[in-house]
Design an enzyme around this catalytic site. Structure first.
Site, PDB file in Angstrom:
ATOM      1  N   GLY A 187      -9.020   3.244  -0.820  1.00 39.71           N
ATOM      2  CA  GLY A 187      -8.567   4.616  -1.051  1.00 39.71           C
ATOM      3  C   GLY A 187      -8.853   5.037  -2.479  1.00 39.71           C
ATOM      4  N   ARG A 205     -25.552  11.421 -10.322  1.00 37.86           N
ATOM      5  CA  ARG A 205     -26.976  11.519 -10.005  1.00 37.86           C
ATOM      6  C   ARG A 205     -27.398  12.976  -9.848  1.00 37.86           C
ATOM      7  NH1 ARG A 205     -28.020   6.030  -6.905  1.00 37.86           N
ATOM      8  NH2 ARG A 205     -25.810   5.938  -7.192  1.00 37.86           N
ATOM      9  N   ILE A 263      -3.598  -3.314  -5.252  1.00 36.70           N
ATOM     10  CA  ILE A 263      -2.734  -4.502  -5.354  1.00 36.70           C
ATOM     11  C   ILE A 263      -3.080  -5.282  -6.626  1.00 36.70           C
ATOM     12  CG2 ILE A 263      -2.028  -6.650  -4.241  1.00 36.70           C
ATOM     13  CD1 ILE A 263      -3.017  -5.510  -1.586  1.00 36.70           C
ATOM     14  N   VAL A 281     -13.293   7.616  -5.752  1.00 38.18           N
ATOM     15  CA  VAL A 281     -12.545   6.890  -6.782  1.00 38.18           C
ATOM     16  C   VAL A 281     -12.724   7.575  -8.140  1.00 38.18           C
ATOM     17  CG1 VAL A 281     -12.284   4.695  -7.989  1.00 38.18           C
ATOM     18  CG2 VAL A 281     -12.769   4.707  -5.536  1.00 38.18           C
ATOM     19  N   ASP A 302     -17.903  -8.110   2.982  1.00 36.26           N
ATOM     20  CA  ASP A 302     -17.006  -7.538   1.975  1.00 36.26           C
ATOM     21  C   ASP A 302     -15.890  -8.530   1.626  1.00 36.26           C
ATOM     22  OD1 ASP A 302     -15.760  -4.893   0.728  1.00 36.26           O
ATOM     23  OD2 ASP A 302     -14.183  -5.830   1.905  1.00 36.26           O
ATOM     24  N   LYS A 308     -15.045 -10.643  -2.003  1.00 36.53           N
ATOM     25  CA  LYS A 308     -13.721 -10.677  -2.639  1.00 36.53           C
ATOM     26  C   LYS A 308     -13.215 -12.116  -2.736  1.00 36.53           C
ATOM     27  CE  LYS A 308     -12.757  -6.004  -1.003  1.00 36.53           C
ATOM     28  NZ  LYS A 308     -12.295  -5.228   0.164  1.00 36.53           N
ATOM     29  N   GLY A 357     -12.700   6.980   8.626  1.00 31.89           N
ATOM     30  CA  GLY A 357     -13.428   6.780   7.367  1.00 31.89           C
ATOM     31  C   GLY A 357     -13.128   5.453   6.709  1.00 31.89           C
ATOM     32  N   LYS A 404     -17.222  -4.880  -6.408  1.00 33.01           N
ATOM     33  CA  LYS A 404     -17.095  -6.279  -5.953  1.00 33.01           C
ATOM     34  C   LYS A 404     -18.450  -6.884  -5.616  1.00 33.01           C
ATOM     35  CE  LYS A 404     -16.361  -3.816  -1.912  1.00 33.01           C
ATOM     36  NZ  LYS A 404     -15.494  -2.921  -1.220  1.00 33.01           N
ATOM     37  N   VAL A 456      -0.698   3.805 -25.051  1.00 28.10           N
ATOM     38  CA  VAL A 456      -1.771   3.030 -25.684  1.00 28.10           C
ATOM     39  C   VAL A 456      -1.650   3.041 -27.211  1.00 28.10           C
ATOM     40  CG1 VAL A 456      -4.276   3.043 -26.071  1.00 28.10           C
ATOM     41  CG2 VAL A 456      -3.370   3.361 -23.764  1.00 28.10           C
TER      42      VAL A 456
HETATM   43  N1  HSE Z   1     -14.437  -1.678   3.135  1.00 30.79           N
HETATM   44  C1  HSE Z   1     -13.333  -2.133   2.361  1.00 30.79           C
HETATM   45  C2  HSE Z   1     -12.170  -2.415   3.295  1.00 30.79           C
HETATM   46  C3  HSE Z   1     -12.958  -1.109   1.321  1.00 30.79           C
HETATM   47  O1  HSE Z   1     -12.240  -2.103   4.479  1.00 30.79           O
HETATM   48  O2  HSE Z   1     -11.194  -2.989   2.842  1.00 30.79           O
HETATM   49  C4  HSE Z   1     -12.239  -1.681   0.151  1.00 30.79           C
HETATM   50  O3  HSE Z   1     -12.961  -2.656  -0.510  1.00 30.79           O
END
Ligand code: HSE
Length: 438
Positions: free
Chosen positions: A309, A48, A137, A17, A202, A206, A188, A106, A36
């Site tokens: 992504g 790091r 989104i 990202v 996850d 959210k 991936g 998140k 802007v």
């Molecule tokens: N692991 C998350 C998913 C990635 O599969 O949607 C995006 O938050």
């Protein structure tokens, strides 16, 4: 016309990202400045390890391991390093020094959101997080701003792309859960710790973020009810398809009216459920995400797109960056999200839902009556019953009963399942799954 001084942007993290955020910032510099009214100057990227291999061709001079100095010299800080620490400390340092912060984190928001929002409010800074839920989104800004004058009643989302991919492959290609997980891993899609995806953690993070915005209420992560997809079977998939349903891992946030047994509030929950194939969420395939929002005045709204992504997530971050930068140019403090409603988060038992239960029973007189009585004993009304015969070698024949209920409280429905499990009329319970979206 650009009149304002250049705004100093610090980036924390240069993974898939971060590298896309940096690339877009550098490539679109002139266009962004025009939108802007100030130059957005990427002053550094904290990492790091300076020697790590990275995507893209970013100038080496931008990289530093000294995140703190970078943060203290910035107007706007973008955190895309992930994890709890040091992300939390860096964000607090940025906010306490008056910088606006944009984060895609998140897990951090769901566990330390209150602390971060309080820190922002103290100094009049703003914390932006469009990328934290469903990546590209737009869903945070619609809840925070576009629907702020309406009353959201329910959100039902597919907010985890990897589990949607797995369930979709089970549905469309007839794969087992294990085989579909291998595919998702090879592509991936899964987090480094796959249990975050497949056990629903996850999606729960959210859901907590969405519910807190929709209902103006703090939603502690531990109050989000959660079931993952690891118990979904190929047989359930086949039965769902035959009955006109599809199985999706749903994040559901909804208002619950007061009833005789107690106060009203909200429910925030994640579980796999049957939804009709023709429901808008039924058409969400592959690793896509979608959020279906129902509001009193607006009615039903559907937000659909890429929920993960690098470049897609970077799109949401750049949108937040433009908002943050415009606020700097216009002046004035950041605006905190309101949690004035302070609604109780109710336990799963209070949720009204439907179950579909598949039982193996002896094909003998009186068995169906006993099963039906178990539902009646708990005040649960049966909507559909389908019976098929399944021969079991060397034993009496066993009938397979698929029973769909009308809406009832989850407490009553799970009491029915417990009573069926203990009943001598029932040989086996092969599937229990909730039904949503009807
Ligand atoms: N692991 C998350 C998913 C990635 O599969 O949607 C995006 O938050």
């Amino acid at each position: 016309m650009i009149e304002y001084r250049p705004l100093r942007v610090a980036l924390l993290g240069a993974g898939s990202v971060g590298s896309q955020v940096a690339r877009l910032l550098l490539t679109n510099r002139v266009e962004l400045a025009a939108r802007v009214g100030a130059e957005l100057e990427l002053v550094g990227i904290a990492v790091r390890n300076l020697d790590a291999k990275r995507e893209g061709d970013l100038p080496a001079s931008l990289f530093t391991t000294d995140a703190e100095t970078l943060i203290l010299g910035a107007d706007i800080v973008i955190e895309v390093m992930g994890g709890i620490e040091p992300a939390r400390s860096y964000i607090l340092l940025a906010l306490n020094s008056g910088s606006d912060v944009i984060t895609a984190n998140k897990a951090l928001l769901a566990t330390h959101g209150t602390e971060l929002f309080d820190a922002a409010e103290q100094v009049g800074a703003q914390l932006y997080f469009e990328a934290a839920v469903a990546a590209a989104i737009p869903i945070i800004r619609p809840l925070r701003e576009s629907l702020a004058g309406d009353k959201v009643t329910r959100i039902m989302g597919i907010v985890n792309g990897s589990t949607n991919y797995i369930l979709d492959r089970m549905d469309t290609a007839g794969l087992s859960l294990e085989a579909a997980m291998v595919e998702a891993t090879d592509l991936g899609y899964l987090e480094a710790d796959p249990s975050l995806d497949v056990e629903g953690f996850d999606a729960a993070q959210k859901a907590a973020i969405l519910a807190s915005l929709a209902f103006h209420t703090e939603v502690p992560l531990e109050q989000v009810y959660r079931e993952g997809i690891t118990k979904v079977t190929a047989e359930q998939m086949i039965a769902a398809k035959r009955d006109g349903y599809v199985i999706k891992l749903l994040a559901i946030c909804e208002r619950i009216a007061a009833d005789d047994s107690g106060e009203g509030g909200i429910s925030v929950r994640v579980y796999p459920a049957l939804i009709p194939q023709e429901h808008p969420l039924g058409a969400v395939r592959g690793a896509f995400n979608a959020v279906f929002v129902e509001a009193e005045a607006a009615g039903a709204l559907m937000f659909y797109g890429s929920g993960a992504g690098g470049v897609q997530t970077a799109s949401a971050i750049l949108g937040d960056l433009v908002s943050a930068a415009k606020r700097h140019v216009a002046g004035g403090p950041g605006l905190a999200d309101s949690v004035h409603a302070n609604l109780p988060v109710l336990p799963i038992e209070r949720v009204l839902t439907r179950y579909q239960i598949t039982l193996g029973v002896a094909d003998q007189p009186g068995v169906l009556a006993k099963v039906a009585q178990t539902f009646a004993d708990h005040d649960v009304s049966i909507e559909t019953v389908e019976q098929g015969l399944r021969a079991v070698a060397g034993r009496k024949s066993v009938a397979l009963l698929e029973i769909g209920t009308h809406q009832a409280s989850d407490a009553a429905l799970s009491a029915v399942v417990a009573a069926l499990a203990a009943s001598d009329a029932v040989e086996s319970i092969s599937s229990v799954i909730r039904v949503e979206g009807i």
